[in-house]
Design a protein around this motif. Sequence first.
Motif, PDB file in Angstrom:
ATOM      1  N   ASN A   1       0.795  -1.231   0.000  1.00 11.98           N
ATOM      2  CA  ASN A   1       0.000   0.000   0.000  1.00 11.98           C
ATOM      3  C   ASN A   1       0.826   1.280   0.000  1.00 11.98           C
ATOM      4  O   ASN A   1       0.361   2.312  -0.489  1.00 11.98           O
ATOM      5  CB  ASN A   1      -0.925   0.029   1.220  1.00 11.98           C
ATOM      6  CG  ASN A   1      -2.073  -0.932   1.111  1.00 11.98           C
ATOM      7  OD1 ASN A   1      -2.131  -1.750   0.192  1.00 11.98           O
ATOM      8  ND2 ASN A   1      -3.000  -0.860   2.052  1.00 11.98           N
ATOM      9  N   LEU A   2       2.034   1.224   0.545  1.00 13.90           N
ATOM     10  CA  LEU A   2       2.834   2.443   0.681  1.00 13.90           C
ATOM     11  C   LEU A   2       4.169   2.341  -0.046  1.00 13.90           C
ATOM     12  O   LEU A   2       4.486   3.207  -0.877  1.00 13.90           O
ATOM     13  CB  LEU A   2       3.055   2.751   2.161  1.00 13.90           C
ATOM     14  CG  LEU A   2       3.841   4.030   2.490  1.00 13.90           C
ATOM     15  CD1 LEU A   2       3.215   5.252   1.827  1.00 13.90           C
ATOM     16  CD2 LEU A   2       3.924   4.224   4.001  1.00 13.90           C
ATOM     17  N   ASP A   3       4.945   1.304   0.229  1.00  9.93           N
ATOM     18  CA  ASP A   3       6.248   1.183  -0.419  1.00  9.93           C
ATOM     19  C   ASP A   3       6.103   1.147  -1.940  1.00  9.93           C
ATOM     20  O   ASP A   3       6.889   1.766  -2.672  1.00  9.93           O
ATOM     21  CB  ASP A   3       6.975  -0.087   0.033  1.00  9.93           C
ATOM     22  CG  ASP A   3       7.301  -0.105   1.516  1.00  9.93           C
ATOM     23  OD1 ASP A   3       7.084   0.923   2.187  1.00  9.93           O
ATOM     24  OD2 ASP A   3       7.767  -1.151   2.007  1.00  9.93           O
ATOM     25  N   ALA A   4       5.104   0.423  -2.429  1.00 13.62           N
ATOM     26  CA  ALA A   4       4.914   0.300  -3.877  1.00 13.62           C
ATOM     27  C   ALA A   4       4.514   1.624  -4.505  1.00 13.62           C
ATOM     28  O   ALA A   4       4.859   1.895  -5.668  1.00 13.62           O
ATOM     29  CB  ALA A   4       3.865  -0.762  -4.178  1.00 13.62           C
ATOM     30  N   VAL A   5       3.802   2.458  -3.766  1.00 16.05           N
ATOM     31  CA  VAL A   5       3.446   3.782  -4.279  1.00 16.05           C
ATOM     32  C   VAL A   5       4.707   4.634  -4.436  1.00 16.05           C
ATOM     33  O   VAL A   5       4.874   5.355  -5.427  1.00 16.05           O
ATOM     34  CB  VAL A   5       2.419   4.461  -3.350  1.00 16.05           C
ATOM     35  CG1 VAL A   5       2.204   5.915  -3.747  1.00 16.05           C
ATOM     36  CG2 VAL A   5       1.095   3.700  -3.388  1.00 16.05           C
ATOM     37  N   PHE A   6       5.607   4.531  -3.469  1.00 15.91           N
ATOM     38  CA  PHE A   6       6.900   5.212  -3.583  1.00 15.91           C
ATOM     39  C   PHE A   6       7.666   4.711  -4.798  1.00 15.91           C
ATOM     40  O   PHE A   6       8.163   5.499  -5.615  1.00 15.91           O
ATOM     41  CB  PHE A   6       7.718   4.993  -2.305  1.00 15.91           C
ATOM     42  CG  PHE A   6       9.199   5.154  -2.497  1.00 15.91           C
ATOM     43  CD1 PHE A   6       9.762   6.395  -2.775  1.00 15.91           C
ATOM     44  CD2 PHE A   6      10.044   4.057  -2.411  1.00 15.91           C
ATOM     45  CE1 PHE A   6      11.130   6.542  -2.965  1.00 15.91           C
ATOM     46  CE2 PHE A   6      11.411   4.188  -2.593  1.00 15.91           C
ATOM     47  CZ  PHE A   6      11.962   5.430  -2.878  1.00 15.91           C
ATOM     48  N   LEU A   7       7.757   3.382  -4.941  1.00 18.03           N
ATOM     49  CA  LEU A   7       8.516   2.812  -6.053  1.00 18.03           C
ATOM     50  C   LEU A   7       7.921   3.216  -7.402  1.00 18.03           C
ATOM     51  O   LEU A   7       8.646   3.585  -8.335  1.00 18.03           O
ATOM     52  CB  LEU A   7       8.543   1.285  -5.946  1.00 18.03           C
ATOM     53  CG  LEU A   7       9.337   0.695  -4.779  1.00 18.03           C
ATOM     54  CD1 LEU A   7       9.133  -0.814  -4.710  1.00 18.03           C
ATOM     55  CD2 LEU A   7      10.824   1.026  -4.908  1.00 18.03           C
ATOM     56  N   GLY A   8       6.590   3.159  -7.506  1.00 17.28           N
ATOM     57  CA  GLY A   8       5.939   3.507  -8.758  1.00 17.28           C
ATOM     58  C   GLY A   8       6.083   4.978  -9.095  1.00 17.28           C
ATOM     59  O   GLY A   8       6.354   5.348 -10.247  1.00 17.28           O
ATOM     60  N   THR A   9       5.908   5.821  -8.090  1.00 15.94           N
ATOM     61  CA  THR A   9       6.029   7.260  -8.306  1.00 15.94           C
ATOM     62  C   THR A   9       7.442   7.611  -8.747  1.00 15.94           C
ATOM     63  O   THR A   9       7.647   8.376  -9.701  1.00 15.94           O
ATOM     64  CB  THR A   9       5.649   8.022  -7.026  1.00 15.94           C
ATOM     65  OG1 THR A   9       4.299   7.713  -6.676  1.00 15.94           O
ATOM     66  CG2 THR A   9       5.791   9.523  -7.215  1.00 15.94           C
ATOM     67  N   LYS A  10       8.430   7.052  -8.073  1.00 14.58           N
ATOM     68  CA  LYS A  10       9.825   7.323  -8.418  1.00 14.58           C
ATOM     69  C   LYS A  10      10.130   6.880  -9.843  1.00 14.58           C
ATOM     70  O   LYS A  10      10.752   7.619 -10.623  1.00 14.58           O
ATOM     71  CB  LYS A  10      10.747   6.609  -7.424  1.00 14.58           C
ATOM     72  CG  LYS A  10      12.227   6.864  -7.672  1.00 14.58           C
ATOM     73  CD  LYS A  10      13.087   6.179  -6.618  1.00 14.58           C
ATOM     74  CE  LYS A  10      14.562   6.457  -6.865  1.00 14.58           C
ATOM     75  NZ  LYS A  10      15.424   5.810  -5.838  1.00 14.58           N
ATOM     76  N   ALA A  11       9.691   5.669 -10.200  1.00 15.43           N
ATOM     77  CA  ALA A  11       9.947   5.148 -11.540  1.00 15.43           C
ATOM     78  C   ALA A  11       9.251   5.984 -12.611  1.00 15.43           C
ATOM     79  O   ALA A  11       9.821   6.257 -13.673  1.00 15.43           O
ATOM     80  CB  ALA A  11       9.499   3.693 -11.621  1.00 15.43           C
ATOM     81  N   ALA A  12       8.015   6.379 -12.333  1.00 17.80           N
ATOM     82  CA  ALA A  12       7.262   7.156 -13.319  1.00 17.80           C
ATOM     83  C   ALA A  12       7.869   8.537 -13.519  1.00 17.80           C
ATOM     84  O   ALA A  12       7.905   9.053 -14.645  1.00 17.80           O
ATOM     85  CB  ALA A  12       5.805   7.277 -12.883  1.00 17.80           C
ATOM     86  N   ILE A  13       8.334   9.164 -12.451  1.00 15.70           N
ATOM     87  CA  ILE A  13       8.975  10.476 -12.588  1.00 15.70           C
ATOM     88  C   ILE A  13      10.172  10.377 -13.519  1.00 15.70           C
ATOM     89  O   ILE A  13      10.371  11.217 -14.404  1.00 15.70           O
ATOM     90  CB  ILE A  13       9.388  11.020 -11.208  1.00 15.70           C
ATOM     91  CG1 ILE A  13       8.150  11.422 -10.400  1.00 15.70           C
ATOM     92  CG2 ILE A  13      10.322  12.226 -11.361  1.00 15.70           C
ATOM     93  CD1 ILE A  13       8.442  11.764  -8.949  1.00 15.70           C
ATOM     94  N   THR A  14      10.982   9.333 -13.339  1.00 14.20           N
ATOM     95  CA  THR A  14      12.154   9.141 -14.189  1.00 14.20           C
ATOM     96  C   THR A  14      11.758   9.053 -15.656  1.00 14.20           C
ATOM     97  O   THR A  14      12.420   9.617 -16.534  1.00 14.20           O
ATOM     98  CB  THR A  14      12.908   7.866 -13.779  1.00 14.20           C
ATOM     99  OG1 THR A  14      13.347   7.997 -12.424  1.00 14.20           O
ATOM    100  CG2 THR A  14      14.115   7.624 -14.668  1.00 14.20           C
ATOM    101  N   ALA A  15      10.658   8.348 -15.935  1.00 20.99           N
ATOM    102  CA  ALA A  15      10.208   8.193 -17.315  1.00 20.99           C
ATOM    103  C   ALA A  15       9.531   9.447 -17.854  1.00 20.99           C
ATOM    104  O   ALA A  15       9.746   9.840 -19.006  1.00 20.99           O
ATOM    105  CB  ALA A  15       9.254   7.002 -17.407  1.00 20.99           C
TER     106      ALA A  15
END
Length: 255
Positions: free
Chosen positions: A113-127
């Motif tokens: 619920n939380l760690d994955a949101v961080f991971l997804g947000t970080k990855a999407a920003i990079t892209a």
Amino acid sequence: MGRVEGKVALITGGAKGIGSATAKLLLEEGANVVLTDIDPDGRDVATTLDSTGTRAHFLRQDVTDEDQWADVLEKTVSVFGRIDILVNNAGVASTANVEDETLERWRWLQSINLDAVFLGTKAAITAMKHTGGGSIVNLASIEGLVGDPSLPAYNASKGGVRIFTKSAALHCAKSGYGIRVNSVHPGYIWTPMVEAVASEGGDIDAGRAALTELHPIGRLGTPEDIAYAILYLASDESSFVTGSELVIDGGYTAQ
């Protein structure tokens, strides 16, 4: 029609509930969509939504795995050329009070619920920052705004999503990336997860009635209620909206 025409959206937890409803609506409004889920049924959802396989794709993803995030983003860009929208929707629940909750289950829930949101947000920003920006929508909950004695782990995760979203939004805005980041806070939505909660007492109809009573509007929400909110945040209609929390709860938190 056409509110997200030509945009590319990645939706986690796309096999059912809010995720599949959002995929359907974004497709109808012109987007190309990649659904991800640990549940392989997501492949059937993608096929049902787009039998040609040209505008809807499914990728199996464990959202807690950082390497899989990189792989999913790479494949999305490879197929569609870019990513404009990320919907961090995957989530789980645990109903146990603070005395009964276990550390193992607490950590499992936070990881999704939380760690994955961080991971997804970080990855999407990079892209996104290299292609002119985009919109990231993080699914939180009313349980990220108010407490519930039987949902401490869930409360903590969704409260974390709320404030993390604001931090990421500020970072992107001040960096000039053209990336907006917002959170959506549903009330009780009749999804498989909420059905499971309603049935815990053994009588799903009684459980549903009890949950319905919590909402002054007199009904539970539908996945489509939330999908329309996500559509707004994903579209250019919300170009001045970032770091915000959109509450869709039938009056639950107005009491």
